[in-house]
Write an enzyme that holds these catalytic residues in place. Structure first.
Site, PDB file in Angstrom:
ATOM      1  CG  ASP A  98     114.409  31.456  11.877  1.00 20.02           C
ATOM      2  OD1 ASP A  98     113.807  31.320  12.962  1.00 20.02           O
ATOM      3  OD2 ASP A  98     113.855  31.883  10.847  1.00 20.02           O
ATOM      4  CD  GLU A 134     113.983  35.958  14.433  1.00 21.23           C
ATOM      5  OE1 GLU A 134     114.261  37.073  13.933  1.00 21.23           O
ATOM      6  OE2 GLU A 134     113.382  35.851  15.521  1.00 21.23           O
ATOM      7  CG  HIS A 206     106.522  36.570  17.711  1.00 15.03           C
ATOM      8  ND1 HIS A 206     107.853  36.391  17.440  1.00 15.03           N
ATOM      9  CD2 HIS A 206     105.870  35.771  16.855  1.00 15.03           C
ATOM     10  CE1 HIS A 206     107.988  35.498  16.467  1.00 15.03           C
ATOM     11  NE2 HIS A 206     106.798  35.117  16.092  1.00 15.03           N
ATOM     12  NE  ARG A 208     114.268  38.689  20.389  1.00 16.98           N
ATOM     13  CZ  ARG A 208     114.713  38.805  21.640  1.00 16.98           C
ATOM     14  NH1 ARG A 208     115.399  39.865  22.010  1.00 16.98           N
ATOM     15  NH2 ARG A 208     114.494  37.864  22.512  1.00 16.98           N
ATOM     16  CG  HIS A 239     105.132  36.075  21.826  1.00 15.57           C
ATOM     17  ND1 HIS A 239     106.163  36.253  22.711  1.00 15.57           N
ATOM     18  CD2 HIS A 239     105.517  35.082  20.991  1.00 15.57           C
ATOM     19  CE1 HIS A 239     107.142  35.402  22.409  1.00 15.57           C
ATOM     20  NE2 HIS A 239     106.767  34.676  21.362  1.00 15.57           N
TER      21      HIS A 239
HETATM   22  C1  UD1 Z   1     111.702  33.541  19.835  1.00 17.60           C
HETATM   23  C2  UD1 Z   1     112.640  33.478  18.619  1.00 17.60           C
HETATM   24  C3  UD1 Z   1     111.881  33.816  17.342  1.00 17.60           C
HETATM   25  C4  UD1 Z   1     110.640  32.953  17.213  1.00 17.60           C
HETATM   26  C5  UD1 Z   1     109.801  33.099  18.471  1.00 17.60           C
HETATM   27  C6  UD1 Z   1     108.599  32.203  18.412  1.00 17.60           C
HETATM   28  C7  UD1 Z   1     114.988  34.123  18.962  1.00 17.60           C
HETATM   29  C8  UD1 Z   1     115.935  35.231  19.072  1.00 17.60           C
HETATM   30  N1  UD1 Z   1     113.700  34.471  18.782  1.00 17.60           N
HETATM   31  O1  UD1 Z   1     111.289  34.874  20.015  1.00 17.60           O
HETATM   32  O2  UD1 Z   1     112.723  33.577  16.224  1.00 17.60           O
HETATM   33  O3  UD1 Z   1     109.903  33.396  16.099  1.00 17.60           O
HETATM   34  O4  UD1 Z   1     110.586  32.721  19.610  1.00 17.60           O
HETATM   35  O5  UD1 Z   1     107.659  32.542  19.370  1.00 17.60           O
HETATM   36  O6  UD1 Z   1     115.368  32.978  19.064  1.00 17.60           O
HETATM   37  N2  UD1 Z   1     108.492  34.160  27.292  1.00 17.60           N
HETATM   38  C9  UD1 Z   1     107.775  33.610  28.342  1.00 17.60           C
HETATM   39  N3  UD1 Z   1     107.296  32.329  28.210  1.00 17.60           N
HETATM   40  C10 UD1 Z   1     107.500  31.579  27.110  1.00 17.60           C
HETATM   41  C11 UD1 Z   1     108.222  32.155  26.044  1.00 17.60           C
HETATM   42  C12 UD1 Z   1     108.722  33.429  26.145  1.00 17.60           C
HETATM   43  O7  UD1 Z   1     107.564  34.252  29.354  1.00 17.60           O
HETATM   44  O8  UD1 Z   1     107.047  30.428  27.054  1.00 17.60           O
HETATM   45  C13 UD1 Z   1     109.013  35.547  27.414  1.00 17.60           C
HETATM   46  C14 UD1 Z   1     110.220  35.608  28.370  1.00 17.60           C
HETATM   47  O9  UD1 Z   1     110.188  36.821  29.062  1.00 17.60           O
HETATM   48  C15 UD1 Z   1     111.402  35.579  27.384  1.00 17.60           C
HETATM   49  C16 UD1 Z   1     110.833  36.428  26.262  1.00 17.60           C
HETATM   50  O10 UD1 Z   1     109.470  36.012  26.146  1.00 17.60           O
HETATM   51  O11 UD1 Z   1     112.589  36.099  27.933  1.00 17.60           O
HETATM   52  C17 UD1 Z   1     111.557  36.321  24.965  1.00 17.60           C
HETATM   53  O12 UD1 Z   1     111.776  34.968  24.568  1.00 17.60           O
HETATM   54  P1  UD1 Z   1     112.842  34.661  23.391  1.00 17.60           P
HETATM   55  O13 UD1 Z   1     112.824  33.201  23.104  1.00 17.60           O
HETATM   56  O14 UD1 Z   1     114.165  35.275  23.694  1.00 17.60           O
HETATM   57  O15 UD1 Z   1     112.299  35.457  22.167  1.00 17.60           O
HETATM   58  P2  UD1 Z   1     110.899  35.439  21.449  1.00 17.60           P
HETATM   59  O16 UD1 Z   1     110.523  36.842  21.270  1.00 17.60           O
HETATM   60  O17 UD1 Z   1     109.969  34.511  22.134  1.00 17.60           O
HETATM   61  N1  UDP Z   2     100.650  29.084  17.729  1.00 18.25           N
HETATM   62  C1  UDP Z   2     100.063  28.451  18.832  1.00 18.25           C
HETATM   63  N2  UDP Z   2      99.407  29.225  19.753  1.00 18.25           N
HETATM   64  C2  UDP Z   2      99.270  30.563  19.636  1.00 18.25           C
HETATM   65  C3  UDP Z   2      99.891  31.197  18.520  1.00 18.25           C
HETATM   66  C4  UDP Z   2     100.574  30.429  17.597  1.00 18.25           C
HETATM   67  O1  UDP Z   2     100.144  27.226  18.983  1.00 18.25           O
HETATM   68  O2  UDP Z   2      98.638  31.200  20.500  1.00 18.25           O
HETATM   69  C5  UDP Z   2     101.388  28.257  16.751  1.00 18.25           C
HETATM   70  C6  UDP Z   2     101.084  28.472  15.287  1.00 18.25           C
HETATM   71  O3  UDP Z   2     100.050  27.622  14.833  1.00 18.25           O
HETATM   72  C7  UDP Z   2     102.407  28.168  14.589  1.00 18.25           C
HETATM   73  C8  UDP Z   2     103.435  28.527  15.647  1.00 18.25           C
HETATM   74  O4  UDP Z   2     102.749  28.613  16.877  1.00 18.25           O
HETATM   75  O5  UDP Z   2     102.552  26.802  14.278  1.00 18.25           O
HETATM   76  C9  UDP Z   2     104.099  29.821  15.304  1.00 18.25           C
HETATM   77  O6  UDP Z   2     104.857  30.261  16.376  1.00 18.25           O
HETATM   78  P1  UDP Z   2     105.356  31.756  16.515  1.00 18.25           P
HETATM   79  O7  UDP Z   2     104.442  32.654  15.768  1.00 18.25           O
HETATM   80  O8  UDP Z   2     105.551  31.999  17.965  1.00 18.25           O
HETATM   81  O9  UDP Z   2     106.792  31.712  15.832  1.00 18.25           O
HETATM   82  P2  UDP Z   2     107.319  31.845  14.333  1.00 18.25           P
HETATM   83  O10 UDP Z   2     106.589  30.850  13.502  1.00 18.25           O
HETATM   84  O11 UDP Z   2     107.087  33.253  13.904  1.00 18.25           O
HETATM   85  O12 UDP Z   2     108.767  31.570  14.464  1.00 18.25           O
END
Ligand code: UD1
Ligand code: UDP
Length: 367
Positions: A98, A134, A206, A208, A239
């Site tokens: 999602d 989401e 993490h 939003r 995160h």
């Molecule tokens: C995203 C997803 C959320 C999911 C989460 C898993 C959307 C809107 N949100 O949230 O549904 O649960 O991922 O973790 O699709 N960043 C880094 N390095 C990374 C990843 C992220 O620096 O490897 C930082 C960057 O500044 C980036 C910010 O995190 O711009 C936000 O990333 P984004 O994918 O937009 O949203 P998440 O909060 O990670």
């Molecule tokens: N996870 C990981 N490293 C971490 C934290 C989480 O590999 O430091 C894994 C966790 O086991 C799960 C997935 O990441 O399978 C969940 O991701 P996240 O919480 O970022 O996203 P969500 O599931 O809420 O979309």
């Protein structure tokens, strides 16, 4: 044989974890030419997972920018996807979950008239604001998808209520459990030195909708728990979203029994879950994995699209609420029978064979 082109899309860490078993299963299929598209909505966290599962993307859009806004992320993705879909001429595109990647790919495929298979279909809270964005992403992807791979019967029911045809829905279980069992079978090393005598509380956060004051409440509660329980160690892989990272380090940075670290690679994270006594998290994936490992989870949200584990009493919603987090965590640390009631080891989300079921549906359609 004329092979069918299957394009599997991954954008973020959880998509890669949950899509990996499907990609690996498809690679054993004679009829399928498997292609992997990384939008790289996440960069470092996506790469971590792809490496663990030894998956190399065929196309990488490298879309991530620091602190990206939802609208610009969506707009940039849509533009890039136009070229990719034009060139790939896929027979089917698979998306998982999602995220913005999922919603955007589903929309772009609709415009290009390419059928979409949605893995982890039908999860709903019924509240567009929670989780944000989401819930809207999965509703839109669900409206546009051709195949709906629902993890549970209740997710199937959600889709039926939205008018999705029964014959397009298959209950498969969640591929996260496939990924979990594949990883548990390997040599797990947490890679962080812990006191073997002390219990471990593992934390992730993490969402939003929790940014700002709710997240500060979560940090205050963790601070209180750490102060009251000097004999317990708290491990918190933070995160990288700046809205989380900066506040977590500001509020919990210098605390003796709270260890903040970078996101862990998947295998060490699984090791951390296995080593933990209790998990406090707002993660979707963790709500699915931890019950299978017999670990209680306190969920930092007021609503969940994963009601099964809550109904079975192994996951509890505490919201981003200071009093509830402190009270429920303290109860589990102090009261052995309350703990045992939650640490039961049930797996309502899958049996480890979900990817096989998804591939079987596609094989029967294409062959
Ligand atoms: C995203 C997803 C959320 C999911 C989460 C898993 C959307 C809107 N949100 O949230 O549904 O649960 O991922 O973790 O699709 N960043 C880094 N390095 C990374 C990843 C992220 O620096 O490897 C930082 C960057 O500044 C980036 C910010 O995190 O711009 C936000 O990333 P984004 O994918 O937009 O949203 P998440 O909060 O990670
Ligand atoms: N996870 C990981 N490293 C971490 C934290 C989480 O590999 O430091 C894994 C966790 O086991 C799960 C997935 O990441 O399978 C969940 O991701 P996240 O919480 O970022 O996203 P969500 O599931 O809420 O979309």
């Amino acid at each position: 044989m004329n092979k069918k082109k299957v394009l599997s899309v991954v954008g973020t860490r959880p998509e890669a974890i949950k899509m990996a078993p499907v990609i690996l299963a498809l690679k054993n299929e004679q009829w399928a030419e498997v292609r992997v598209l990384a939008t790289a909505q996440h960069r470092q966290m996506l790469d971590q997972v792809l490496e663990v599962f030894d998956i190399e993307p065929d196309i990488d859009l490298d879309i991530m920018r620091p602190n990206q806004a939802l609208t610009t992320l969506t707009a940039r993705l849509l533009l890039d996807l136009d070229d990719v879909l034009q060139a790939e001429k896929s027979d089917i595109v698979l998306v998982q979950g999602d995220t913005t990647t999922v919603m955007t790919v589903a929309l772009a495929c609709f415009y290009h008239r390419i059928p979409v298979g949605h893995v982890e279909a039908g999860l709903r809270t019924g509240n567009m604001q929670n989780p944000f964005p989401e819930e809207a992403n999965r509703v839109i992807a669900g409206r546009l998808a051709r195949w709906h791979f629902a993890p549970t019967e209740s997710s199937r029911q959600n889709l039926l209520h939205e008018g999705i045809a029964d014959e397009n829905i298959v209950v498969t279980g969640n591929t996260v459990i496939d990924a979990l069992w594949m990883t548990v079978a390997k040599d797990l090393d947490l890679g962080i030195e812990l006191d073997p005598e002390k219990r471990l509380v593992l934390i992730t956060s993490h969402r939003r909708e929790n940014f700002g004051e709710p997240f500060r409440n979560i940090c205050r509660a963790l601070h209180t728990l750490a102060t009251r329980n000097p004999d317990v160690q708290f491990l918190y892989p933070v995160h990288p979203n700046p809205n989380v990272k900066d506040v977590a380090h500001e509020m919990l940075g210098d605390y003796q029994n709270i260890h903040l670290c970078e996101p862990l690679d998947y295998a060490p994270f699984v090791a951390a879950m296995k080593r933990s006594y209790l998990i406090i998290s707002d993660s979707g994936g963790v709500q699915e994995e931890a019950p299978a490992l017999g670990k209680p989870v306190l969920v930092l949200r007021d609503e969940t699209e994963r009601p099964e584990a809550v109904e079975q009493g192994v996951v509890k919603l505490v919201g981003p609420n200071y009093d509830r987090i402190v009270e429920e965590a303290q109860r589990l640390l102090d009261d052995e029978s309350a703990y045992r009631a939650m640490a039961r080891g049930v797996s309502p989300y899958g049996d480890g064979h979900s990817a096989e079921r998804i591939v079987k549906v596609l094989r029967e359609h294409f062959v």
